[in-house]
Motif scaffolding. Structure first.
Motif, PDB file in Angstrom:
ATOM      1  N   GLU A   1       2.876   3.684   2.392  1.00 46.46           N
ATOM      2  CA  GLU A   1       3.471   4.725   3.229  1.00 46.46           C
ATOM      3  C   GLU A   1       4.993   4.589   3.275  1.00 46.46           C
ATOM      4  OE1 GLU A   1      -0.443   3.342   5.226  1.00 46.46           O
ATOM      5  OE2 GLU A   1       1.287   2.434   4.205  1.00 46.46           O
ATOM      6  N   MET A   2       5.475   3.355   3.306  1.00 43.86           N
ATOM      7  CA  MET A   2       6.922   3.126   3.313  1.00 43.86           C
ATOM      8  C   MET A   2       7.536   3.541   1.978  1.00 43.86           C
ATOM      9  SD  MET A   2       7.581   1.751   6.363  1.00 43.86           S
ATOM     10  CE  MET A   2       8.833   0.467   6.526  1.00 43.86           C
ATOM     11  N   LEU A   3       6.878   3.156   0.891  1.00 43.28           N
ATOM     12  CA  LEU A   3       7.396   3.508  -0.431  1.00 43.28           C
ATOM     13  C   LEU A   3       7.383   5.010  -0.671  1.00 43.28           C
ATOM     14  CD1 LEU A   3       5.919   0.709  -2.721  1.00 43.28           C
ATOM     15  CD2 LEU A   3       8.286   0.985  -1.991  1.00 43.28           C
ATOM     16  N   ALA A   4       6.433   5.720  -0.067  1.00 46.43           N
ATOM     17  CA  ALA A   4       6.408   7.177  -0.208  1.00 46.43           C
ATOM     18  C   ALA A   4       7.651   7.800   0.416  1.00 46.43           C
ATOM     19  CB  ALA A   4       5.145   7.747   0.439  1.00 46.43           C
ATOM     20  N   GLN A   5       8.078   7.258   1.554  1.00 51.10           N
ATOM     21  CA  GLN A   5       9.321   7.729   2.174  1.00 51.10           C
ATOM     22  C   GLN A   5      10.514   7.433   1.268  1.00 51.10           C
ATOM     23  OE1 GLN A   5       9.816   9.309   5.201  1.00 51.10           O
ATOM     24  NE2 GLN A   5       7.606   9.460   5.509  1.00 51.10           N
ATOM     25  N   LEU A   6      10.531   6.237   0.681  1.00 49.44           N
ATOM     26  CA  LEU A   6      11.615   5.854  -0.222  1.00 49.44           C
ATOM     27  C   LEU A   6      11.665   6.772  -1.436  1.00 49.44           C
ATOM     28  CD1 LEU A   6      12.555   2.236  -1.248  1.00 49.44           C
ATOM     29  CD2 LEU A   6      12.391   4.018  -2.966  1.00 49.44           C
ATOM     30  N   ALA A   7      10.509   7.045  -2.023  1.00 49.47           N
ATOM     31  CA  ALA A   7      10.463   7.870  -3.232  1.00 49.47           C
ATOM     32  C   ALA A   7      10.936   9.293  -2.957  1.00 49.47           C
ATOM     33  CB  ALA A   7       9.040   7.878  -3.797  1.00 49.47           C
ATOM     34  N   ASP A   8      10.654   9.803  -1.758  1.00 50.62           N
ATOM     35  CA  ASP A   8      11.132  11.136  -1.405  1.00 50.62           C
ATOM     36  C   ASP A   8      12.651  11.178  -1.333  1.00 50.62           C
ATOM     37  OD1 ASP A   8       8.613  12.229  -1.284  1.00 50.62           O
ATOM     38  OD2 ASP A   8       8.431  12.082   0.893  1.00 50.62           O
ATOM     39  N   ARG A   9      13.233  10.105  -0.832  1.00 49.76           N
ATOM     40  CA  ARG A   9      14.689  10.064  -0.648  1.00 49.76           C
ATOM     41  C   ARG A   9      15.416   9.704  -1.940  1.00 49.76           C
ATOM     42  NH1 ARG A   9      15.610   5.788   3.687  1.00 49.76           N
ATOM     43  NH2 ARG A   9      17.714   6.636   3.829  1.00 49.76           N
ATOM     44  N   PHE A  10      14.785   8.876  -2.765  1.00 45.75           N
ATOM     45  CA  PHE A  10      15.432   8.386  -3.989  1.00 45.75           C
ATOM     46  C   PHE A  10      14.452   8.511  -5.157  1.00 45.75           C
ATOM     47  CE2 PHE A  10      16.974   5.877  -0.346  1.00 45.75           C
ATOM     48  CZ  PHE A  10      18.297   6.328  -0.320  1.00 45.75           C
ATOM     49  N   PRO A  11      14.251   9.728  -5.653  1.00 49.08           N
ATOM     50  CA  PRO A  11      13.219   9.949  -6.677  1.00 49.08           C
ATOM     51  C   PRO A  11      13.497   9.235  -7.992  1.00 49.08           C
ATOM     52  CG  PRO A  11      14.533  11.934  -6.324  1.00 49.08           C
ATOM     53  CD  PRO A  11      14.890  10.990  -5.232  1.00 49.08           C
ATOM     54  N   GLY A  12      14.728   8.805  -8.238  1.00 52.45           N
ATOM     55  CA  GLY A  12      15.036   8.105  -9.474  1.00 52.45           C
ATOM     56  C   GLY A  12      14.753   6.618  -9.448  1.00 52.45           C
ATOM     57  N   VAL A  13      14.350   6.097  -8.286  1.00 48.83           N
ATOM     58  CA  VAL A  13      14.101   4.663  -8.145  1.00 48.83           C
ATOM     59  C   VAL A  13      12.646   4.343  -8.503  1.00 48.83           C
ATOM     60  CG1 VAL A  13      13.920   2.774  -6.461  1.00 48.83           C
ATOM     61  CG2 VAL A  13      15.906   4.304  -6.430  1.00 48.83           C
ATOM     62  N   THR A  14      12.451   3.314  -9.316  1.00 51.48           N
ATOM     63  CA  THR A  14      11.109   2.834  -9.656  1.00 51.48           C
ATOM     64  C   THR A  14      10.515   2.111  -8.453  1.00 51.48           C
ATOM     65  OG1 THR A  14      11.706   2.570 -11.972  1.00 51.48           O
ATOM     66  CG2 THR A  14       9.778   1.359 -11.200  1.00 51.48           C
ATOM     67  N   THR A  15       9.286   2.438  -8.076  1.00 44.09           N
ATOM     68  CA  THR A  15       8.635   1.790  -6.937  1.00 44.09           C
ATOM     69  C   THR A  15       7.322   1.157  -7.363  1.00 44.09           C
ATOM     70  OG1 THR A  15       7.444   3.788  -6.260  1.00 44.09           O
ATOM     71  CG2 THR A  15       9.639   3.466  -5.325  1.00 44.09           C
ATOM     72  N   ALA A  16       6.932   0.115  -6.634  1.00 51.78           N
ATOM     73  CA  ALA A  16       5.651  -0.542  -6.892  1.00 51.78           C
ATOM     74  C   ALA A  16       5.181  -1.221  -5.618  1.00 51.78           C
ATOM     75  CB  ALA A  16       5.781  -1.573  -8.012  1.00 51.78           C
ATOM     76  N   VAL A  17       3.889  -1.119  -5.353  1.00 48.59           N
ATOM     77  CA  VAL A  17       3.297  -1.813  -4.209  1.00 48.59           C
ATOM     78  C   VAL A  17       3.105  -3.275  -4.589  1.00 48.59           C
ATOM     79  CG1 VAL A  17       1.264  -1.984  -2.720  1.00 48.59           C
ATOM     80  CG2 VAL A  17       2.167   0.267  -3.360  1.00 48.59           C
ATOM     81  N   GLY A  18       3.598  -4.164  -3.733  1.00 44.58           N
ATOM     82  CA  GLY A  18       3.465  -5.590  -4.004  1.00 44.58           C
ATOM     83  C   GLY A  18       4.126  -6.392  -2.910  1.00 44.58           C
ATOM     84  N   SER A  19       4.057  -7.705  -3.042  1.00 48.00           N
ATOM     85  CA  SER A  19       4.600  -8.609  -2.026  1.00 48.00           C
ATOM     86  C   SER A  19       5.580  -9.583  -2.661  1.00 48.00           C
ATOM     87  CB  SER A  19       3.467  -9.401  -1.372  1.00 48.00           C
ATOM     88  OG  SER A  19       2.917 -10.320  -2.304  1.00 48.00           O
ATOM     89  N   ALA A  20       6.300 -10.312  -1.808  1.00 52.53           N
ATOM     90  CA  ALA A  20       7.237 -11.317  -2.305  1.00 52.53           C
ATOM     91  C   ALA A  20       6.516 -12.452  -3.009  1.00 52.53           C
ATOM     92  CB  ALA A  20       8.070 -11.868  -1.146  1.00 52.53           C
ATOM     93  N   GLU A  21       5.282 -12.686  -2.616  1.00 56.77           N
ATOM     94  CA  GLU A  21       4.520 -13.787  -3.199  1.00 56.77           C
ATOM     95  C   GLU A  21       3.813 -13.392  -4.493  1.00 56.77           C
ATOM     96  OE1 GLU A  21       5.421 -14.141   0.940  1.00 56.77           O
ATOM     97  OE2 GLU A  21       4.117 -12.647  -0.015  1.00 56.77           O
ATOM     98  N   THR A  22       3.689 -12.095  -4.736  1.00 61.29           N
ATOM     99  CA  THR A  22       3.102 -11.589  -5.978  1.00 61.29           C
ATOM    100  C   THR A  22       3.903 -10.352  -6.369  1.00 61.29           C
ATOM    101  OG1 THR A  22       0.924 -12.342  -5.216  1.00 61.29           O
ATOM    102  CG2 THR A  22       0.966 -10.925  -7.148  1.00 61.29           C
TER     103      THR A  22
END
Length: 256
Positions: free
Chosen positions: A79-100
Motif C-alpha cells: 500500500e505504501m509503495l502504491a502511493q510512491l509509484a503514483d507520485r514517482f512513476p519512473g522509480v522502480t519499486t519492489a516489495v521486500g525488507s531490509a533483511e531480504t
C-alpha cells in the motif's frame, strides 16, 4: 535491538503502516536536501544509483529524484509503495525488507533509509546491504527529530515519549549498523519546519505506528491530548498554522 529481541507489539507496529498509507503520503514531513546530499554524496556531487530501503510513500525518494539520482524503492507494505509509484512513476519499486532485499548483488552505489532503520534487524540487514552495494558503496541513515528547544515541542515530545517508549534511540541504531558493517561514520545536521493546520497536525500522528496499533478508546484519548496541546499552549493556540520544527540528522556509513 534485533527483531529477535523485540516484543510482539513492536513487530505488529512494524507491519502497521499500510493501513495509513494515504495519510502518510501527505501528512509526514519531507527531508532537507542539504543533509540528504551530504549523506548520499559525501561531498562529491553526481548521480548515484540509490536503494531507498523502507521507502514508504516516497518522502525521501522525492528528495533523491530531485537531486538527479536513480532510485530503487523497497518497502514491506504494498500500500505504501502504491502511493510512491503514483507520485514517482519512473522509480522502480519492489516489495521486500531490509533483511531480504529483492535487488541483485552489487546493484547500487548507496543504500538509504529515511525514518526507517530502527525497524531493521542490524546484523542480517547489514549483510544484505553489503551484498547489494557496489565496491566503495555507502549507507545513509536519515532521521527527522522534533526540535525540543521550542517549548511547546518539548511538551509534545513528553506526550509522545510516554506512549512510544519502546523505540530505540537513533544513535544506538547507527552504532549497531556501524558495528555490523564495520563502517566509519560521519553525520550532517540540518533543519526543517513542517507547516500544517491544527487538524492536519493531529491527523499526522494517526500515521505513527504506535497510534495505529492503539485500542480505539486509547487512540481517541491520545489524539484529544494533542488537540488540547495545540489549542491551549502559548506557542500554538489561536494559530491557523502549526509550525513543527525538526532537526535532521543524516549519517553516512562507509564500510571499511
Amino acid at each position: 535491538m534485533g527483531a529477535g529481541g523485540r516484543s510482539a507489539a513492536w513487530e505488529e507496529r512494524a507491519r502497521s503502516f499500510g493501513a495509513a498509507a494515504a495519510q502518510y503520503a501527505v501528512l509526514r514531513p519531507t527531508y532537507p536536501a542539504d543533509a540528504v546530499a551530504a549523506a548520499v554524496e559525501g561531498g562529491v556531487p553526481g548521480p548515484r544509483r540509490v536503494l531507498d530501503l523502507g521507502a514508504g510513500t516516497g518522502l525521501l525518494t522525492g528528495v533523491l529524484v530531485a537531486a538527479g539520482h536513480e532510485v530503487v524503492a523497497v518497502d514491506p507494505a504494498p500500500e505504501m509503495l502504491a502511493q510512491l509509484a503514483d507520485r514517482f512513476p519512473g522509480v522502480t519499486t519492489a516489495v521486500g525488507s531490509a533483511e531480504t532485499i529483492p535487488v541483485p548483488d552489487a546493484a547500487v552505489d548507496v543504500v538509504v533509509a529515511g525514518q526507517a532503520a530502527h525497524w531493521f534487524d542490524p546484523v542480517p540487514a547489514a549483510t544484505e546491504m553489503r551484498r547489494v552495494l557496489r565496491p566503495g558503496g555507502t549507507v545513509a541513515l536519515v532521521w527527522n527529530q522534533r526540535d525540543v528547544r521550542e517549548p511547546w515541542v518539548a511538551v509534545l515530545d513528553d506526550l509522545l515519549t510516554a506512549e512510544n517508549s519502546e523505540r530505540p534511540d537513533d544513535r544506538q541504531v547507527v552504532a549497531a549498523f556501524a558495528a555490523a558493517l564495520d563502517a566509519d561514520v560521519t553525520v550532517a545536521e540540518s533543519r526543517i519546519v513542517q507547516r500544517s493546520t491544527p487538524e492536519e497536525f493531529v491527523a499526522s500522528f494517526e500515521t505513527r505506528s504506535f497510534v495505529i496499533t492503539m485500542a480505539e478508546q486509547q487512540r481517541a484519548e491520545f489524539l484529544g491530548q494533542l488537540r488540547a496541546l495545540v489549542a491551549t499552549h502559548p506557542g500554538t493556540r489561536g494559530r491557523d498554522v502549526v509550525e513543527l520544527p525538526y532537526v535532521t540528522f543524516a549519517y553516512r556509513l562507509t564500510p571499511r
